[in-house]
Scaffold this motif. Structure first.
Motif, PDB file in Angstrom:
ATOM      1  N   VAL A   1     -11.158  40.175  23.774  1.00 44.30           N
ATOM      2  CA  VAL A   1     -11.083  38.396  23.776  1.00 44.30           C
ATOM      3  C   VAL A   1     -12.035  38.024  23.216  1.00 44.30           C
ATOM      4  N   ARG A   2     -13.205  37.798  23.130  1.00 45.99           N
ATOM      5  CA  ARG A   2     -13.999  36.758  21.992  1.00 45.99           C
ATOM      6  C   ARG A   2     -12.973  36.452  20.759  1.00 45.99           C
ATOM      7  N   LYS A   3     -12.302  37.542  20.654  1.00 48.73           N
ATOM      8  CA  LYS A   3     -11.505  36.984  18.552  1.00 48.73           C
ATOM      9  C   LYS A   3     -10.622  36.044  19.510  1.00 48.73           C
ATOM     10  N   TYR A   4      -9.568  36.957  20.491  1.00 47.73           N
ATOM     11  CA  TYR A   4      -8.001  35.501  21.220  1.00 47.73           C
ATOM     12  C   TYR A   4      -8.268  35.044  21.584  1.00 47.73           C
ATOM     13  N   SER A   5      -9.155  34.960  22.483  1.00 51.31           N
ATOM     14  CA  SER A   5      -9.265  34.286  23.907  1.00 51.31           C
ATOM     15  C   SER A   5     -10.279  33.811  24.545  1.00 51.31           C
ATOM     16  N   THR A   6     -11.022  33.524  22.996  1.00 54.02           N
ATOM     17  CA  THR A   6     -12.253  32.342  24.010  1.00 54.02           C
ATOM     18  C   THR A   6     -11.909  31.530  24.657  1.00 54.02           C
ATOM     19  N   PHE A   7     -10.854  30.624  24.312  1.00 57.93           N
ATOM     20  CA  PHE A   7     -11.000  28.921  24.879  1.00 57.93           C
ATOM     21  C   PHE A   7      -9.639  29.055  26.184  1.00 57.93           C
ATOM     22  N   VAL A   8      -9.083  30.352  26.629  1.00 58.68           N
ATOM     23  CA  VAL A   8      -8.024  30.015  27.078  1.00 58.68           C
ATOM     24  C   VAL A   8      -9.478  29.354  28.557  1.00 58.68           C
ATOM     25  N   PRO A   9      -8.464  28.442  29.144  1.00 56.13           N
ATOM     26  CA  PRO A   9      -9.310  27.425  30.341  1.00 56.13           C
ATOM     27  C   PRO A   9      -9.921  27.967  31.251  1.00 56.13           C
ATOM     28  N   HIS A  10      -9.358  29.666  31.944  1.00 57.28           N
ATOM     29  CA  HIS A  10     -10.430  30.270  33.163  1.00 57.28           C
ATOM     30  C   HIS A  10     -11.183  31.125  33.023  1.00 57.28           C
TER      31      HIS A  10
ATOM     32  N   GLU B   1     -19.629  39.904  33.604  1.00 59.22           N
ATOM     33  CA  GLU B   1     -20.281  39.275  32.397  1.00 59.22           C
ATOM     34  C   GLU B   1     -18.929  38.301  32.066  1.00 59.22           C
ATOM     35  N   THR B   2     -18.911  37.070  31.731  1.00 61.33           N
ATOM     36  CA  THR B   2     -18.315  36.064  31.346  1.00 61.33           C
ATOM     37  C   THR B   2     -17.939  35.970  29.672  1.00 61.33           C
ATOM     38  N   LEU B   3     -16.973  36.344  29.833  1.00 55.70           N
ATOM     39  CA  LEU B   3     -16.896  36.617  27.869  1.00 55.70           C
ATOM     40  C   LEU B   3     -16.287  35.171  27.240  1.00 55.70           C
ATOM     41  N   ASN B   4     -15.512  33.843  27.609  1.00 57.48           N
ATOM     42  CA  ASN B   4     -15.484  33.547  27.016  1.00 57.48           C
ATOM     43  C   ASN B   4     -16.211  31.998  28.065  1.00 57.48           C
ATOM     44  N   GLU B   5     -17.236  31.794  27.400  1.00 55.95           N
ATOM     45  CA  GLU B   5     -18.420  30.609  28.031  1.00 55.95           C
ATOM     46  C   GLU B   5     -18.049  29.686  26.515  1.00 55.95           C
ATOM     47  N   GLN B   6     -18.128  30.122  25.539  1.00 58.14           N
ATOM     48  CA  GLN B   6     -16.992  28.967  24.715  1.00 58.14           C
ATOM     49  C   GLN B   6     -16.175  28.022  25.124  1.00 58.14           C
ATOM     50  N   ARG B   7     -16.779  25.995  25.086  1.00 62.94           N
ATOM     51  CA  ARG B   7     -16.145  25.678  25.663  1.00 62.94           C
ATOM     52  C   ARG B   7     -14.679  24.986  24.277  1.00 62.94           C
TER      53      ARG B   7
ATOM     54  N   LEU C   1     -18.988  13.928  24.061  1.00 62.31           N
ATOM     55  CA  LEU C   1     -19.639  14.892  23.589  1.00 62.31           C
ATOM     56  C   LEU C   1     -20.287  14.765  23.101  1.00 62.31           C
ATOM     57  N   SER C   2     -21.575  15.832  23.134  1.00 63.68           N
ATOM     58  CA  SER C   2     -22.864  15.515  22.028  1.00 63.68           C
ATOM     59  C   SER C   2     -22.858  16.027  20.371  1.00 63.68           C
ATOM     60  N   ASP C   3     -24.234  15.823  19.495  1.00 59.45           N
ATOM     61  CA  ASP C   3     -23.681  16.356  18.272  1.00 59.45           C
ATOM     62  C   ASP C   3     -24.572  18.090  19.057  1.00 59.45           C
ATOM     63  N   ASP C   4     -25.397  18.352  20.033  1.00 55.65           N
ATOM     64  CA  ASP C   4     -25.537  19.381  20.303  1.00 55.65           C
ATOM     65  C   ASP C   4     -24.511  20.284  20.440  1.00 55.65           C
TER      66      ASP C   4
ATOM     67  N   ALA D   1     -23.096  23.407  18.238  1.00 55.24           N
ATOM     68  CA  ALA D   1     -23.210  24.685  19.047  1.00 55.24           C
ATOM     69  C   ALA D   1     -21.165  25.669  18.687  1.00 55.24           C
ATOM     70  N   PHE D   2     -20.903  24.486  18.824  1.00 58.39           N
ATOM     71  CA  PHE D   2     -19.398  24.921  18.825  1.00 58.39           C
ATOM     72  C   PHE D   2     -18.992  25.474  16.976  1.00 58.39           C
ATOM     73  N   TYR D   3     -19.454  24.501  15.776  1.00 53.71           N
ATOM     74  CA  TYR D   3     -19.354  24.925  14.691  1.00 53.71           C
ATOM     75  C   TYR D   3     -20.527  26.420  13.940  1.00 53.71           C
ATOM     76  N   ARG D   4     -21.379  27.036  14.998  1.00 57.10           N
ATOM     77  CA  ARG D   4     -22.358  28.247  14.919  1.00 57.10           C
ATOM     78  C   ARG D   4     -21.342  29.789  15.208  1.00 57.10           C
ATOM     79  N   HIS D   5     -20.197  28.336  16.435  1.00 57.70           N
ATOM     80  CA  HIS D   5     -19.394  29.552  17.266  1.00 57.70           C
ATOM     81  C   HIS D   5     -18.359  30.151  16.290  1.00 57.70           C
TER      82      HIS D   5
END
Length: 624
Positions: free
Chosen positions: A197-206, A213-219, A229-232, A236-240
């Motif tokens: 899920v984190r590989k393919y579906s991290t960014f699905v909108p639901h 546990e929610t597996l796709n918390e990265q917006r 959007l802020s620098d933070d 965070a997205f860059y680290r992800h």
């Protein structure tokens, strides 16, 4: 069709039966794509339910729209459940059993040869549901439409038939249960499912949940307005996406494009070039998404090799899910996106260089070696890449200061028609080079390059803003009118005095030629040197010594071109040799001096010479 009580049995259309046979019997390298497809279908169902809520007040409620993964190791099943729009009996028959809505016929027509082993094709034709038979020997679907009070149970073992029967106790939505094949217990392990899920579906909108546990918390921040959007958020997205947990990007580029394709992208530049740390060549590639679903996590076609240091993601609603594989035969889509990305990156770097010079120079010291490859490989943007290159300069007091080609051209004196550069093994050697001395005396700026790659880049570029790029150790160099007069004035001498050639100079040149007959193309008087006794000049069209050394290192060794030794008649040593040439007894000594002067120049350029011969000659000098 047969009927038993309320259960009805149906036969798949022939094309779907063929499709199920391919999916269930063929061997695929990437079975986990089936999870991606089922999660994507669930997300579509949730999107449709969200739309219904917004447009029809009678169906509004506060229930969160989400999906869950429910593995059961004991029963060897995996269920993907959503509370989306659901399906009626007719919709189950229409969507899962007939050709009109699934697109299976088009899919089958595309399958040939190796393509039969490429399951990623399913996304384009809307047949993702059937990938369930890659994992399940039997598939069960429970579904209740938002428009109905009761639901339905659909089931098939993929053998060509399916059944449908009523099911009274269902919540709204759909649950797909895979009764796994004997060798696929891995798909009941929570850690394996989290990875997929984190590989393919991290960014699905639901939300995608597993054991609470929610597996796709990265917006998916690339679709959000930059102002929100802020620098933070970006950090965070860059680290992800980069998996570099302790880093912040050096710079970022958040862009959207509507033409020629609609897409969003976020690109980052890491703060450190791992290639400079000895980790080998970076394996580049951006993450490519279609409607927030990962298609390929290393899509190399989106950026050229010289921009390989960029980390990021590109997402488009216009892309089919199979685009990553289809590109092997038709990369038109990538060419369109690539052109937009490259132009925007180069424009961003140019603006960064203008507005934030220190940040740009930090970037260039890290990634300049990669960027300069674009001069040789990107003909469309060669001039733009060249404008981003930086070099050290004889004019700068700070030895580490960097100069752009535009900056050099803008401060060229009147009458100068060439951009001058000089290559050497290190800055100290360049500073003491007789070539540089001659130009410094004439107040002419020279770009200094200590990496042979830079010499190749400049030679490949050839011209910049219609100015030829010329190495000052080349016979092709041309001085501005009046440069000799300026040099004489700088020496405090009258031009007439400076131009005097001592008696015996011709004899010295003859003796030097005799001594260096096999080592140089010619020995002649220098019109440039002011203080040093001699210099070596490359004939027209010859590669510089530094470039030839680089080729030798790469296993492409060429014989060193025979160069021209230019001798300065005004140098004190040469004047003294001219005096000694009147006595024939000194001729061998003068020849030895010619050999040693030639060796000195080679030594300054970092080129090899014979230690035994040089040591023997020095001993003779000491004895004399």
């Amino acid at each position: 069709m047969t009927t038993t009580a309320e259960k009805q049995e149906f036969t798949f259309q022939a094309e779907i039966e063929q499709l199920l046979h391919i999916l269930s019997e063929s061997l695929y390298q990437n079975r986990e794509i089936a999870i991606r497809e089922l999660v994507s279908n669930a997300s579509d169902a949730l999107d449709k339910m969200r739309h219904v809520r917004l447009t029809d007040e009678q169906y509004r409620d506060d229930e969160p729209l989400e999906m869950t993964l429910e593995p059961n190791a004991e029963n060897r099943t995996l269920t993907i459940r959503d509370n989306g729009i659901g399906m009626t009996r007719d919709e189950l028959i229409e969507n899962l059993g007939t050709i009109a809505h699934s697109g299976s016929l088009a899919f089958l027509n595309r399958l040939s040869g190796d393509a039969r082993a490429d399951l990623s094709l399913i996304g384009r034709f809307g047949v993702g549901f059937y990938s369930a038979f890659m994992l399940g020997q039997r598939v069960e679907v429970l579904s209740r439409s938002y428009r109905e009070e009761a639901g339905w149970r659909w089931e098939s073992d993929g053998s060509g038939r399916f059944t449908i029967e009523p099911h009274e106790t269902l919540a709204r939505g759909t649950a797909v249960t895979l009764h796994l094949k004997p060798d696929l217990d891995e798909f009941t392990r929570p850690e394996r499912l989290k990875h997929i899920v984190r590989k393919y579906s991290t960014f699905v909108p639901h939300p995608v949940k597993l054991n609470g546990e929610t597996l796709n918390e990265q917006r998916p921040i690339w679709v959000e307005p930059k102002t929100a959007l802020s620098d933070d958020d970006y950090a965070a997205f860059y680290r992800h996406i980069s998996h570099r947990v302790d880093e912040k990007p050096l710079w970022r580029l958040h862009l959207s494009s509507d033409s020629p394709l609609s897409f969003h992208a976020i690109l980052f530049c890491p703060p450190t070039n791992l290639e400079l740390l000895g980790f080998g060549r970076i394996e580049h590639g951006l993450s490519l998404c279609a409607k927030r679903i990962l298609v390929q996590d290393d899509c190399r076609e989106l950026l050229p090799e010289y921009l390989r240091f960029i980390v990021g993601l590109v997402d488009s609603d216009d892309l089919p899910l199979n685009v990553a594989r289809e590109s092997l035969q038709d990369n038109t889509i990538f060419r369109k996106i690539r052109r937009v990305l490259v132009k925007r990156v180069l424009d961003h770097l140019a603006k960064l260089a203008e507005d934030e010079r220190e940040t740009y120079e930090t970037f260039y010291r890290q990634f300049g070696p990669a960027l300069r490859e674009g001069v040789a490989t990107d003909f469309e943007y060669r001039e733009s890449v060249a404008a981003l290159l930086r070099f050290r300069s004889s004019r700068e007091a700070d030895a580490e200061a960097l100069v752009a080609l535009d900056q050099y051209v803008e401060r060229m004196p009147e009458g100068q028609t060439q951009v001058y550069f000089l290559g050497g093994p290190d800055r100290r050697s360049l500073d003491s080079s007789p070539h540089l001395e001659a130009f410094r005396d004439r107040s002419l700026e020279v770009l200094l390059v200590t990496d042979p790659i830079d010499e190749i880049v400049l030679a490949t570029l050839g011209r910049y803003r219609d100015k030829p790029l010329v190495s000052i150790d080349s016979a092709e160099v041309e001085l501005p009118a009046g440069a000799d007069k300026a040099a004489a004035e700088a020496e405090g001498a009258k031009p007439s005095e400076r131009e005097t050639t001592p008696s015996g100079f011709g004899r010295v040149l003859t003796l030097f030629r005799e001594a260096l007959r096999e080592r140089v193309e010619d020995v002649r008087e220098s019109s440039l040197l002011t203080g040093s006794p001699c210099r070596l000049v490359n004939p027209k069209g010859a590669a510089s010594a530094q470039v030839q050394k680089l080729l030798a290192t790469a296993g492409q060794e060429l014989p060193l071109s025979r160069r021209v030794l230019e001798v300065n008649p005004r140098a004190p040593l040469i004047r003294r040799l001219c005096e000694l040439s009147a006595n024939a007894e000194h001729e061998e000594f003068i020849r030895d001096c010619g050999r040693q002067l030639h060796a000195n120049v080679l030594l300054l350029e970092g080129l090899p010479l014979s230690p035994a011969e040089t040591a023997s000659r020095v001993e003779r000098f000491l004895t004399e």
